[in-house]
Design a protein around this motif. Structure first.
Motif, PDB file in Angstrom:
ATOM      1  N   LEU A 287       0.820  -1.214   0.000  1.00 16.22           N
ATOM      2  CA  LEU A 287       0.000   0.000   0.000  1.00 16.22           C
ATOM      3  C   LEU A 287       0.853   1.263   0.000  1.00 16.22           C
ATOM      4  O   LEU A 287       0.324   2.376   0.050  1.00 16.22           O
ATOM      5  CB  LEU A 287      -0.930   0.005   1.219  1.00 16.22           C
ATOM      6  CG  LEU A 287      -1.967  -1.122   1.280  1.00 16.22           C
ATOM      7  CD1 LEU A 287      -2.680  -1.095   2.622  1.00 16.22           C
ATOM      8  CD2 LEU A 287      -2.969  -0.988   0.136  1.00 16.22           C
ATOM      9  N   GLY A 288       2.175   1.088  -0.023  1.00 21.59           N
ATOM     10  CA  GLY A 288       3.073   2.242  -0.027  1.00 21.59           C
ATOM     11  C   GLY A 288       3.453   2.742   1.346  1.00 21.59           C
ATOM     12  O   GLY A 288       4.006   3.830   1.479  1.00 21.59           O
ATOM     13  N   TYR A 289       3.205   1.961   2.375  1.00 19.99           N
ATOM     14  CA  TYR A 289       3.522   2.372   3.752  1.00 19.99           C
ATOM     15  C   TYR A 289       4.409   1.306   4.396  1.00 19.99           C
ATOM     16  O   TYR A 289       4.078   0.120   4.390  1.00 19.99           O
ATOM     17  CB  TYR A 289       2.226   2.549   4.549  1.00 19.99           C
ATOM     18  CG  TYR A 289       2.402   2.591   6.053  1.00 19.99           C
ATOM     19  CD1 TYR A 289       3.364   3.413   6.645  1.00 19.99           C
ATOM     20  CD2 TYR A 289       1.599   1.800   6.878  1.00 19.99           C
ATOM     21  CE1 TYR A 289       3.521   3.436   8.021  1.00 19.99           C
ATOM     22  CE2 TYR A 289       1.743   1.835   8.251  1.00 19.99           C
ATOM     23  CZ  TYR A 289       2.708   2.645   8.818  1.00 19.99           C
ATOM     24  OH  TYR A 289       2.868   2.668  10.176  1.00 19.99           O
ATOM     25  N   LYS A 290       5.550   1.715   4.932  1.00 24.95           N
ATOM     26  CA  LYS A 290       6.476   0.781   5.570  1.00 24.95           C
ATOM     27  C   LYS A 290       6.523   1.064   7.070  1.00 24.95           C
ATOM     28  O   LYS A 290       7.178   2.030   7.494  1.00 24.95           O
ATOM     29  CB  LYS A 290       7.881   0.913   4.971  1.00 24.95           C
ATOM     30  CG  LYS A 290       7.971   0.480   3.511  1.00 24.95           C
ATOM     31  CD  LYS A 290       9.412   0.545   3.026  1.00 24.95           C
ATOM     32  CE  LYS A 290       9.525   0.059   1.588  1.00 24.95           C
ATOM     33  NZ  LYS A 290      10.923   0.081   1.103  1.00 24.95           N
ATOM     34  N   PRO A 291       5.868   0.266   7.898  1.00 25.80           N
ATOM     35  CA  PRO A 291       5.890   0.487   9.355  1.00 25.80           C
ATOM     36  C   PRO A 291       7.183  -0.017   9.994  1.00 25.80           C
ATOM     37  O   PRO A 291       7.210  -1.026  10.708  1.00 25.80           O
ATOM     38  CB  PRO A 291       4.668  -0.302   9.837  1.00 25.80           C
ATOM     39  CG  PRO A 291       4.496  -1.381   8.823  1.00 25.80           C
ATOM     40  CD  PRO A 291       4.940  -0.810   7.509  1.00 25.80           C
TER      41      PRO A 291
END
Length: 435
Positions: A364-368
């Motif tokens: 989703l384009g988010y790296k936690p």
């Protein structure tokens, strides 16, 4: 020429040999990877890169040699750590530090995309104990045989001479073994420090004694004897000094109990304390941070740090005695009994769930990445508990804006297969946050 390397070789010569040979010979690298069998799968069609003595992510110690596979965007897809030993034994926590680094790499890269190898003379390998922290052991003698096979198959005069010289180097390294009479030298200043340490320890904990030490260059852990607590399995009480300013640990080690860490973290026994549970090889460690101690300095200058560590050990012993009944139940319960009692899912299973969530967030384009670091520091279950205890994170808010709170830790812990890992208070807090 036959004696050119005699008594003039060191461990760093082995490191340099490995770097050069891996860089120059893909066949040698393939041979090393083959020794890992199915524990590691090397990616194909990627760029292989080498590092000598890079700091590890877990504790900033150094790996002797690191080999990694990268894509065109400099993304690392696989990694092999190599530790070399010639005469030295493992420093306190050194093998366990490799296990910690591997755990972090496997969480990030995949279970068969990271491995650790121990390289040493065969005699030295027999004396080293690491509780499975390394995936493979390679005797230097096996490398010599590999080079000799190449020597017989190559007729290039220059290559032949290079291989002959490398074989001589490795044979000289095999000659520098503990069996040849190499022993740790006692350092006078550390001997004086040790005497003062033992005296202070006897004042603070008169019922325990400090195990005698060589007080050599690598003597940076003190082990206490005389502690027996009814109901608890065999344990080892330790004060880690460290080698630089900062923090180390006082800890108690339960050998062979590493698999019990998930149940211990889940039962809440440590939640109201400042102690943490960690896996050390196959052992379980309950530990608390203490100031680092430099035993090469005058004892008077380090006394405050030493006293702080000894008081922490005394308090840990007191806590162990009070918690013994419940702790004994967790450590001594057989796996079948635990399953019958409704055992919790494994740490590995929950970690895989979080890694799958991470990969979905990536798509989703988010790296936690903050979650990854917490998993590395505290384990998957410990990371989830800390996220629930803190205020909603930036990641929670970002997932809310994306209408994907199903990927938030607050949603994951509500799933039936994971609910048993968390307290009613934690589950209620998660539900309230989602509302």
């Amino acid at each position: 020429m036959d004696e050119i390397f005699r008594d003039r070789v060191r461990e760093r010569d082995l490191d340099n040999f490995l770097v050069e040979e891996i860089y120059a010979s893909p066949r040698f690298l393939d041979w090393i990877v083959d020794r890992l069998q199915r524990r590691f799968i090397a990616p194909s069609s990627l760029t292989v890169r080498l590092q000598k003595s890079p700091p590890r992510e877990a504790d900033r110690r150094q790996t002797d040699v690191r080999v990694a596979w990268f894509d065109d965007d400099t993304g690392m897809h696989a990694c092999v750590l190599i530790e070399s030993k010639i005469t030295a034994d493992f420093q306190s926590g050194q093998a366990e530090a490799y296990a910690s680094e591997l755990s972090a790499l496997r969480l990030r890269l995949g279970p068969t995309c990271a491995a650790a190898i121990l390289v040493a003379p065969s005699a030295k390998l027999r004396s080293l104990t690491h509780d499975g922290c390394f995936d493979a052991e390679i005797p230097i003698e096996d490398i010599i045989e590999f080079l000799r096979e190449r020597l017989q198959a190559d007729d290039n005069p220059e290559i032949v001479r290079r291989l002959e010289m490398r074989i001589q180097l490795l044979e000289a390294l095999c000659g520098k073994r503990s069996a040849a009479g190499w022993v740790g030298a006692t350092i006078a200043a550390k001997r004086d420090f040790a005497d003062s340490y033992v005296l202070l320890a006897s004042e603070i904990m008169p019922d325990l004694s400090v195990r005698p030490s060589t007080d050599g260059p690598r003597a940076i852990t003190r082990i206490f004897e005389g502690l027996e607590i009814e109901g608890l399995p065999d344990l080892s009480l330790r004060h880690e000094f460290g080698t630089a300013p900062g923090w180390k640990y006082a800890n108690v080690l339960f050998r062979g109990m590493g698999a019990r860490i998930t149940a211990l973290r889940a039962n809440g026994l440590l939640s109201a304390t400042h102690y943490t549970a960690e896996v050390a090889g196959k052992s379980l460690a309950i530990r608390v941070a203490t100031p680092a101690v430099d035993p090469t300095r005058p004892f008077s200058e380090e006394r405050q740090a030493v006293e702080s560590g000894l008081l922490a050990i005394r308090d840990l012993v007191s806590w162990l005695r009070g918690a013994a009944p419940k702790l004994s139940e967790e450590l001594n319960m057989a796996p079948t009994e635990r399953q019958h009692a409704g055992t919790m899912p494994t740490e590995a299973a929950f970690a895989e769930q979080l890694m799958e969530t991470y990969r979905e967030c990536e798509r989703l384009g988010y790296k936690p990445t903050g979650m990854l670091q917490m998993i590395h520091d505290h384990g998957a279950i410990g990371a989830a508990k800390r996220l629930l205890a803190l205020r909603p994170s930036d990641g929670f808010n970002r997932l809310a804006l994306m209408n994907r709170l199903d990927l938030a830790i607050e949603s994951i812990v509500q799933r039936e297969q994971w609910r048993g890992l968390f307290t009613d208070h934690e589950l209620k807090r998660a539900a309230q946050r989602l509302r």
